[in-house]
Design a protein around this motif. Structure first.
Motif, PDB file in Angstrom:
ATOM      1  N   LEU A   4       0.819  -1.208   0.000  1.00  0.00           N
ATOM      2  CA  LEU A   4       0.000   0.000   0.000  1.00  0.00           C
ATOM      3  C   LEU A   4       0.854   1.260   0.000  1.00  0.00           C
ATOM      4  N   GLU A   5       2.127   1.114   0.355  1.00  0.00           N
ATOM      5  CA  GLU A   5       3.029   2.256   0.378  1.00  0.00           C
ATOM      6  C   GLU A   5       3.702   2.487  -0.975  1.00  0.00           C
ATOM      7  N   LYS A   6       3.457   1.607  -1.932  1.00  0.00           N
ATOM      8  CA  LYS A   6       4.037   1.770  -3.261  1.00  0.00           C
ATOM      9  C   LYS A   6       3.434   2.982  -3.962  1.00  0.00           C
ATOM     10  N   GLN A   7       4.167   3.545  -4.916  1.00  0.00           N
ATOM     11  CA  GLN A   7       3.691   4.690  -5.678  1.00  0.00           C
ATOM     12  C   GLN A   7       2.787   4.275  -6.835  1.00  0.00           C
ATOM     13  N   ASP A   8       2.945   3.054  -7.295  1.00  0.00           N
ATOM     14  CA  ASP A   8       2.164   2.553  -8.422  1.00  0.00           C
ATOM     15  C   ASP A   8       0.721   2.290  -7.976  1.00  0.00           C
ATOM     16  N   ILE A   9      -0.224   3.004  -8.590  1.00  0.00           N
ATOM     17  CA  ILE A   9      -1.617   2.914  -8.146  1.00  0.00           C
ATOM     18  C   ILE A   9      -2.218   1.521  -8.339  1.00  0.00           C
ATOM     19  N   PRO A  10      -2.023   0.855  -9.501  1.00  0.00           N
ATOM     20  CA  PRO A  10      -2.558  -0.505  -9.637  1.00  0.00           C
ATOM     21  C   PRO A  10      -2.039  -1.467  -8.565  1.00  0.00           C
ATOM     22  N   THR A  11      -0.773  -1.314  -8.192  1.00  0.00           N
ATOM     23  CA  THR A  11      -0.199  -2.161  -7.141  1.00  0.00           C
ATOM     24  C   THR A  11      -0.877  -1.881  -5.802  1.00  0.00           C
ATOM     25  N   LYS A  12      -1.079  -0.608  -5.502  1.00  0.00           N
ATOM     26  CA  LYS A  12      -1.748  -0.221  -4.254  1.00  0.00           C
ATOM     27  C   LYS A  12      -3.171  -0.778  -4.213  1.00  0.00           C
ATOM     28  N   CYS A  13      -3.877  -0.701  -5.337  1.00  0.00           N
ATOM     29  CA  CYS A  13      -5.253  -1.199  -5.395  1.00  0.00           C
ATOM     30  C   CYS A  13      -5.302  -2.715  -5.236  1.00  0.00           C
ATOM     31  N   ALA A  14      -4.348  -3.401  -5.867  1.00  0.00           N
ATOM     32  CA  ALA A  14      -4.292  -4.862  -5.744  1.00  0.00           C
ATOM     33  C   ALA A  14      -4.018  -5.265  -4.298  1.00  0.00           C
ATOM     34  N   ALA A  15      -3.131  -4.512  -3.628  1.00  0.00           N
ATOM     35  CA  ALA A  15      -2.833  -4.785  -2.222  1.00  0.00           C
ATOM     36  C   ALA A  15      -4.065  -4.570  -1.356  1.00  0.00           C
ATOM     37  N   LEU A  16      -4.814  -3.519  -1.660  1.00  0.00           N
ATOM     38  CA  LEU A  16      -6.025  -3.237  -0.888  1.00  0.00           C
ATOM     39  C   LEU A  16      -7.059  -4.343  -1.072  1.00  0.00           C
ATOM     40  N   ARG A  17      -7.223  -4.819  -2.293  1.00  0.00           N
ATOM     41  CA  ARG A  17      -8.184  -5.906  -2.535  1.00  0.00           C
ATOM     42  C   ARG A  17      -7.772  -7.176  -1.798  1.00  0.00           C
ATOM     43  N   ALA A  18      -6.472  -7.436  -1.758  1.00  0.00           N
ATOM     44  CA  ALA A  18      -5.975  -8.607  -1.028  1.00  0.00           C
ATOM     45  C   ALA A  18      -6.256  -8.459   0.469  1.00  0.00           C
ATOM     46  N   LEU A  19      -6.035  -7.252   0.984  1.00  0.00           N
ATOM     47  CA  LEU A  19      -6.337  -7.004   2.393  1.00  0.00           C
ATOM     48  C   LEU A  19      -7.830  -7.139   2.668  1.00  0.00           C
ATOM     49  N   GLY A  20      -8.651  -6.721   1.689  1.00  0.00           N
ATOM     50  CA  GLY A  20     -10.088  -6.862   1.842  1.00  0.00           C
ATOM     51  C   GLY A  20     -10.494  -8.316   2.019  1.00  0.00           C
ATOM     52  N   ALA A  21      -9.869  -9.198   1.261  1.00  0.00           N
ATOM     53  CA  ALA A  21     -10.149 -10.634   1.400  1.00  0.00           C
ATOM     54  C   ALA A  21      -9.720 -11.137   2.776  1.00  0.00           C
ATOM     55  N   LEU A  22      -8.585 -10.613   3.268  1.00  0.00           N
ATOM     56  CA  LEU A  22      -8.121 -10.994   4.604  1.00  0.00           C
ATOM     57  C   LEU A  22      -9.079 -10.492   5.673  1.00  0.00           C
ATOM     58  N   PHE A  23      -9.525  -9.244   5.537  1.00  0.00           N
ATOM     59  CA  PHE A  23     -10.475  -8.689   6.504  1.00  0.00           C
ATOM     60  C   PHE A  23     -11.769  -9.500   6.531  1.00  0.00           C
ATOM     61  N   SER A  24     -12.179  -9.973   5.363  1.00  0.00           N
ATOM     62  CA  SER A  24     -13.426 -10.731   5.266  1.00  0.00           C
ATOM     63  C   SER A  24     -13.337 -12.043   6.045  1.00  0.00           C
ATOM     64  N   SER A  25     -12.173 -12.699   5.990  1.00  0.00           N
ATOM     65  CA  SER A  25     -12.009 -13.974   6.693  1.00  0.00           C
ATOM     66  C   SER A  25     -11.576 -13.780   8.146  1.00  0.00           C
ATOM     67  N   GLN A  26     -10.911 -12.653   8.415  1.00  0.00           N
ATOM     68  CA  GLN A  26     -10.437 -12.349   9.773  1.00  0.00           C
ATOM     69  C   GLN A  26     -10.808 -10.908  10.140  1.00  0.00           C
ATOM     70  N   PRO A  27     -12.064 -10.655  10.489  1.00  0.00           N
ATOM     71  CA  PRO A  27     -12.519  -9.279  10.731  1.00  0.00           C
ATOM     72  C   PRO A  27     -11.709  -8.526  11.780  1.00  0.00           C
ATOM     73  N   ARG A  28     -11.143  -9.237  12.745  1.00  0.00           N
ATOM     74  CA  ARG A  28     -10.398  -8.547  13.803  1.00  0.00           C
ATOM     75  C   ARG A  28      -9.114  -7.906  13.276  1.00  0.00           C
ATOM     76  N   VAL A  29      -8.627  -8.397  12.137  1.00  0.00           N
ATOM     77  CA  VAL A  29      -7.452  -7.769  11.527  1.00  0.00           C
ATOM     78  C   VAL A  29      -7.813  -6.358  11.051  1.00  0.00           C
ATOM     79  N   MET A  30      -9.080  -6.173  10.670  1.00  0.00           N
ATOM     80  CA  MET A  30      -9.527  -4.861  10.220  1.00  0.00           C
ATOM     81  C   MET A  30      -9.475  -3.852  11.363  1.00  0.00           C
ATOM     82  N   LEU A  31      -9.724  -4.321  12.579  1.00  0.00           N
ATOM     83  CA  LEU A  31      -9.642  -3.436  13.735  1.00  0.00           C
ATOM     84  C   LEU A  31      -8.208  -2.944  13.928  1.00  0.00           C
ATOM     85  N   ASP A  32      -7.253  -3.827  13.714  1.00  0.00           N
ATOM     86  CA  ASP A  32      -5.846  -3.440  13.817  1.00  0.00           C
ATOM     87  C   ASP A  32      -5.500  -2.401  12.744  1.00  0.00           C
ATOM     88  N   ALA A  33      -6.020  -2.621  11.533  1.00  0.00           N
ATOM     89  CA  ALA A  33      -5.782  -1.671  10.447  1.00  0.00           C
ATOM     90  C   ALA A  33      -6.405  -0.316  10.768  1.00  0.00           C
TER      91      ALA A  33
END
Length: 211
Positions: A4-33
């Protein structure tokens, strides 16, 4: 996430979508974020438009996944398997924190979500309206605060999909809380004025006549 700290926007978006999948399976990780400020960062006004869109869609998908999990009985089965949980707590569901954790995190960002309803990009307005609709349906956001913004979006003269969805949400709220809806008309008119000045400052006609 490092990506998410990368300058490339597609990379940042892909990272966010991956985190979204993680949040969906582990909601408590979203609280940490949330505690680290990541949720606010990806929805910030100066965040890339694609990033904001992906964030709104991720939050919507997480809400729907949680709703499906609860309705499928998975949450109840998980609760029943816990030791030391009394019958009254099982009935009330107080011990299943995951079911409301995501909504609790998003409700903290309701001021920014409301602000996004007046974004210059119609795609963001539609995405945030869709998210607000799910938050309303699940009882995770205050309808008294939300309804004026739904009124305002009736003036989104160049976006039929947004007007239609906002109207459907207004009708639903009106059927459930008719007195509240009438009480918020004045606030809705004020928000509509601000909306027009923000989104359509150069437009002479700010109403739609439907025959």
């Amino acid at each position: 996430s490092t990506y998410l700290e990368k300058q490339d926007i597609p990379t940042k978006c892909a990272a966010l979508r991956a985190l979204g999948a993680l949040f969906s399976s582990q909601p408590r990780v979203m609280l940490d974020a949330q505690q680290r400020g990541m949720i606010a960062e990806v929805m910030a006004e100066d965040s890339p438009v694609d990033m904001q869109l992906d964030a709104l869609r991720c939050w919507r998908d997480i809400l729907l996944a949680e709703e499906k999990r609860v309705e499928s009985g998975e949450a109840k089965a998980k609760l029943d398997s816990k030791k030391g949980v009394t019958l009254s707590k099982k009935i009330s569901g107080d011990q299943d924190g995951d079911a409301t954790l995501v909504g609790g995190v998003l409700s903290k960002h309701s001021p920014r979500l409301f602000q996004m309803t007046s974004d210059q990009h119609a795609k963001i307005r539609l995405a945030v309206l869709d998210l607000l609709g799910h938050l309303l349906r699940q009882g995770l956001i205050n309808p008294m605060e939300t309804v004026p913004y739904l009124f305002a979006l009736q003036g989104d003269v160049e976006a039929h999909a947004i007007r239609s969805l906002a109207l459907r949400l207004l009708i639903t709220e009106g059927e459930k809380r008719p007195d509240m809806l009438r009480q918020r008309v004045c606030a809705g008119v004020k928000k509509a004025f601000v909306f027009q000045r923000t989104v359509y400052p150069d437009m002479d006609v700010t109403a739609v006549l439907i025959r």
